[in-house]
Design a protein around this motif. Sequence first.
Motif, PDB file in Angstrom:
ATOM      1  N   VAL A  87       0.239 -37.650  12.286  1.00 30.42           N
ATOM      2  CA  VAL A  87      -0.524 -37.961  13.728  1.00 30.42           C
ATOM      3  C   VAL A  87       0.385 -39.800  13.874  1.00 30.42           C
ATOM      4  CG1 VAL A  87      -2.505 -38.545  12.107  1.00 30.42           C
ATOM      5  CG2 VAL A  87      -1.982 -37.469  15.142  1.00 30.42           C
ATOM      6  N   GLN A  88      -0.162 -39.633  15.511  1.00 33.99           N
ATOM      7  CA  GLN A  88       0.246 -40.812  15.800  1.00 33.99           C
ATOM      8  C   GLN A  88      -1.197 -41.651  15.766  1.00 33.99           C
ATOM      9  OE1 GLN A  88       1.995 -40.940  19.933  1.00 33.99           O
ATOM     10  NE2 GLN A  88       3.835 -40.634  18.783  1.00 33.99           N
TER      11      GLN A  88
ATOM     12  N   GLN B   6      -7.701 -40.058  -1.160  1.00 37.54           N
ATOM     13  CA  GLN B   6      -6.900 -41.237  -2.044  1.00 37.54           C
ATOM     14  C   GLN B   6      -5.724 -41.258  -1.296  1.00 37.54           C
ATOM     15  OE1 GLN B   6      -6.809 -39.636  -5.744  1.00 37.54           O
ATOM     16  NE2 GLN B   6      -6.521 -42.027  -6.671  1.00 37.54           N
ATOM     17  N   ALA B   7      -5.218 -42.734  -1.607  1.00 41.73           N
ATOM     18  CA  ALA B   7      -3.957 -43.046  -0.546  1.00 41.73           C
ATOM     19  C   ALA B   7      -3.443 -43.683  -1.522  1.00 41.73           C
ATOM     20  CB  ALA B   7      -3.836 -44.468   0.762  1.00 41.73           C
TER      21      ALA B   7
ATOM     22  N   SER C 158      -9.582 -40.476  16.156  1.00 45.70           N
ATOM     23  CA  SER C 158      -8.880 -41.360  16.055  1.00 45.70           C
ATOM     24  C   SER C 158      -8.576 -42.181  15.157  1.00 45.70           C
ATOM     25  CB  SER C 158     -10.036 -42.039  16.963  1.00 45.70           C
ATOM     26  OG  SER C 158     -11.328 -42.054  18.181  1.00 45.70           O
ATOM     27  N   LEU C 159      -7.548 -41.617  14.882  1.00 48.19           N
ATOM     28  CA  LEU C 159      -7.299 -41.970  13.592  1.00 48.19           C
ATOM     29  C   LEU C 159      -6.474 -43.061  13.790  1.00 48.19           C
ATOM     30  CD1 LEU C 159      -5.730 -38.430  12.662  1.00 48.19           C
ATOM     31  CD2 LEU C 159      -7.241 -39.669  10.906  1.00 48.19           C
ATOM     32  N   LYS C 160      -6.593 -43.996  12.568  1.00 47.19           N
ATOM     33  CA  LYS C 160      -6.229 -45.138  11.926  1.00 47.19           C
ATOM     34  C   LYS C 160      -5.011 -45.445  11.120  1.00 47.19           C
ATOM     35  CE  LYS C 160     -10.629 -47.316  12.988  1.00 47.19           C
ATOM     36  NZ  LYS C 160     -11.768 -48.064  12.606  1.00 47.19           N
ATOM     37  N   PRO C 161      -4.047 -45.795  11.628  1.00 46.97           N
ATOM     38  CA  PRO C 161      -3.169 -46.161   9.569  1.00 46.97           C
ATOM     39  C   PRO C 161      -3.902 -45.527   8.064  1.00 46.97           C
ATOM     40  CG  PRO C 161      -2.264 -47.289  11.132  1.00 46.97           C
ATOM     41  CD  PRO C 161      -3.428 -47.275  12.090  1.00 46.97           C
ATOM     42  N   GLU C 162      -4.854 -46.921   8.306  1.00 52.74           N
ATOM     43  CA  GLU C 162      -5.304 -46.841   6.553  1.00 52.74           C
ATOM     44  C   GLU C 162      -6.157 -45.773   6.511  1.00 52.74           C
ATOM     45  OE1 GLU C 162      -5.833 -49.009   9.970  1.00 52.74           O
ATOM     46  OE2 GLU C 162      -8.299 -49.312   9.869  1.00 52.74           O
ATOM     47  N   ASP C 163      -6.093 -45.033   7.646  1.00 52.04           N
ATOM     48  CA  ASP C 163      -6.512 -43.045   7.218  1.00 52.04           C
ATOM     49  C   ASP C 163      -5.264 -42.237   6.702  1.00 52.04           C
ATOM     50  OD1 ASP C 163      -8.462 -43.295  10.200  1.00 52.04           O
ATOM     51  OD2 ASP C 163      -9.671 -43.597   8.729  1.00 52.04           O
ATOM     52  N   ALA C 164      -4.302 -42.899   6.229  1.00 49.44           N
ATOM     53  CA  ALA C 164      -3.201 -41.806   5.662  1.00 49.44           C
ATOM     54  C   ALA C 164      -4.225 -41.929   4.440  1.00 49.44           C
ATOM     55  CB  ALA C 164      -1.633 -42.621   5.790  1.00 49.44           C
ATOM     56  N   ALA C 165      -3.347 -41.383   4.151  1.00 50.45           N
ATOM     57  CA  ALA C 165      -3.749 -40.217   2.147  1.00 50.45           C
ATOM     58  C   ALA C 165      -3.875 -39.362   1.830  1.00 50.45           C
ATOM     59  CB  ALA C 165      -5.433 -41.299   1.751  1.00 50.45           C
ATOM     60  N   ALA C 166      -3.961 -39.203   1.081  1.00 48.32           N
ATOM     61  CA  ALA C 166      -4.303 -37.059   0.863  1.00 48.32           C
ATOM     62  C   ALA C 166      -5.903 -37.699   0.605  1.00 48.32           C
ATOM     63  CB  ALA C 166      -3.450 -37.227  -1.146  1.00 48.32           C
ATOM     64  N   TYR C 167      -5.914 -36.256   0.975  1.00 52.08           N
ATOM     65  CA  TYR C 167      -7.666 -35.545   1.364  1.00 52.08           C
ATOM     66  C   TYR C 167      -7.576 -34.618   0.727  1.00 52.08           C
ATOM     67  CZ  TYR C 167      -7.906 -38.670   6.008  1.00 52.08           C
ATOM     68  OH  TYR C 167      -8.088 -39.702   6.126  1.00 52.08           O
TER      69      TYR C 167
ATOM     70  N   TYR D 267     -15.988 -28.897  -8.622  1.00 47.57           N
ATOM     71  CA  TYR D 267     -15.190 -29.076  -8.431  1.00 47.57           C
ATOM     72  C   TYR D 267     -13.705 -28.640  -7.249  1.00 47.57           C
ATOM     73  CZ  TYR D 267     -18.041 -24.800 -10.124  1.00 47.57           C
ATOM     74  OH  TYR D 267     -18.614 -24.651 -11.204  1.00 47.57           O
ATOM     75  N   TRP D 268     -12.337 -29.122  -7.242  1.00 43.83           N
ATOM     76  CA  TRP D 268     -11.729 -29.940  -6.477  1.00 43.83           C
ATOM     77  C   TRP D 268     -10.667 -29.217  -5.920  1.00 43.83           C
ATOM     78  CZ3 TRP D 268     -12.076 -34.970  -4.784  1.00 43.83           C
ATOM     79  CH2 TRP D 268     -13.308 -35.279  -5.372  1.00 43.83           C
ATOM     80  N   GLY D 269     -10.452 -28.613  -4.823  1.00 42.72           N
ATOM     81  CA  GLY D 269      -8.926 -28.425  -4.459  1.00 42.72           C
ATOM     82  C   GLY D 269      -7.901 -29.436  -4.386  1.00 42.72           C
ATOM     83  N   GLN D 270      -7.023 -28.839  -3.648  1.00 42.56           N
ATOM     84  CA  GLN D 270      -5.641 -29.742  -4.163  1.00 42.56           C
ATOM     85  C   GLN D 270      -5.896 -30.378  -3.035  1.00 42.56           C
ATOM     86  OE1 GLN D 270      -5.564 -26.457  -2.257  1.00 42.56           O
ATOM     87  NE2 GLN D 270      -4.615 -26.741  -0.511  1.00 42.56           N
ATOM     88  N   GLY D 271      -5.037 -31.631  -3.091  1.00 46.23           N
ATOM     89  CA  GLY D 271      -4.617 -32.331  -1.169  1.00 46.23           C
ATOM     90  C   GLY D 271      -4.189 -31.765  -0.561  1.00 46.23           C
ATOM     91  N   THR D 272      -4.469 -32.162   0.934  1.00 45.34           N
ATOM     92  CA  THR D 272      -3.615 -31.832   1.888  1.00 45.34           C
ATOM     93  C   THR D 272      -3.339 -33.515   2.239  1.00 45.34           C
ATOM     94  OG1 THR D 272      -3.090 -31.234   4.487  1.00 45.34           O
ATOM     95  CG2 THR D 272      -5.091 -31.681   3.228  1.00 45.34           C
ATOM     96  N   LEU D 273      -1.712 -33.889   2.377  1.00 44.70           N
ATOM     97  CA  LEU D 273      -1.659 -35.147   2.847  1.00 44.70           C
ATOM     98  C   LEU D 273      -1.755 -35.358   4.248  1.00 44.70           C
ATOM     99  CD1 LEU D 273      -0.398 -37.418   1.981  1.00 44.70           C
ATOM    100  CD2 LEU D 273       2.152 -36.815   2.665  1.00 44.70           C
ATOM    101  N   VAL D 274      -2.556 -36.487   4.771  1.00 49.76           N
ATOM    102  CA  VAL D 274      -2.635 -37.485   6.336  1.00 49.76           C
ATOM    103  C   VAL D 274      -1.657 -38.166   5.979  1.00 49.76           C
ATOM    104  CG1 VAL D 274      -4.231 -38.157   8.106  1.00 49.76           C
ATOM    105  CG2 VAL D 274      -4.803 -36.473   7.028  1.00 49.76           C
ATOM    106  N   THR D 275      -0.573 -38.264   6.840  1.00 47.58           N
ATOM    107  CA  THR D 275       0.136 -39.351   7.579  1.00 47.58           C
ATOM    108  C   THR D 275       0.519 -40.062   9.241  1.00 47.58           C
ATOM    109  OG1 THR D 275       2.443 -38.770   6.297  1.00 47.58           O
ATOM    110  CG2 THR D 275       2.450 -40.485   7.372  1.00 47.58           C
ATOM    111  N   VAL D 276      -0.191 -41.029   9.401  1.00 46.00           N
ATOM    112  CA  VAL D 276      -0.578 -41.595  10.564  1.00 46.00           C
ATOM    113  C   VAL D 276       0.507 -42.442  10.897  1.00 46.00           C
ATOM    114  CG1 VAL D 276      -2.577 -42.811  11.961  1.00 46.00           C
ATOM    115  CG2 VAL D 276      -3.160 -41.377  10.155  1.00 46.00           C
ATOM    116  N   SER D 277       1.143 -42.380  12.002  1.00 47.24           N
ATOM    117  CA  SER D 277       1.781 -44.016  12.363  1.00 47.24           C
ATOM    118  C   SER D 277       1.755 -44.798  13.008  1.00 47.24           C
ATOM    119  CB  SER D 277       3.240 -42.657  13.005  1.00 47.24           C
ATOM    120  OG  SER D 277       2.703 -42.078  13.967  1.00 47.24           O
ATOM    121  N   SER D 278       1.711 -46.157  12.628  1.00 52.48           N
ATOM    122  CA  SER D 278       1.459 -46.123  13.849  1.00 52.48           C
ATOM    123  C   SER D 278       2.478 -47.069  14.960  1.00 52.48           C
ATOM    124  CB  SER D 278       1.492 -48.405  13.408  1.00 52.48           C
ATOM    125  OG  SER D 278       2.484 -48.707  12.884  1.00 52.48           O
TER     126      SER D 278
END
Length: 122
Positions: free
Chosen positions: A11-12, A38-39, A84-93, A111-122
Amino acid sequence: VQLQAFGGGLVQTGGSLRLSCIASGRTFSGYTMGWFRQAPGKEREFVAAITWTGSGTYYADFVKGRFTISRDIPNNTVYLQMNSLKPEDAAAYYCAARVGGRSGYWNDYEYWGQGTLVTVSS
């Protein structure tokens, strides 16, 4: 208990994403559901939590006013709406569950699920 997280993507800056976590394996009354991230090269950090009854929500300071956690009891799903995502929000959630009240400490969650990756482009 199984947790399955999905909804990540690219996401941008300033954009939005909604993450979902489907919980299964038992009833979750009395549980707290959390989201962590976790980034690369960084420690896992708390993002938000909600009691299964929905009576309490809890957010990290850096997401207040931008992220909203909610749950859909009939569908055993917890959501994290991220605006309002920011580049610093990029991480595995990661979604997580614990027996008991809300906590911001990852080691309180059993208990934990697998991560889902969030990438924020600047």
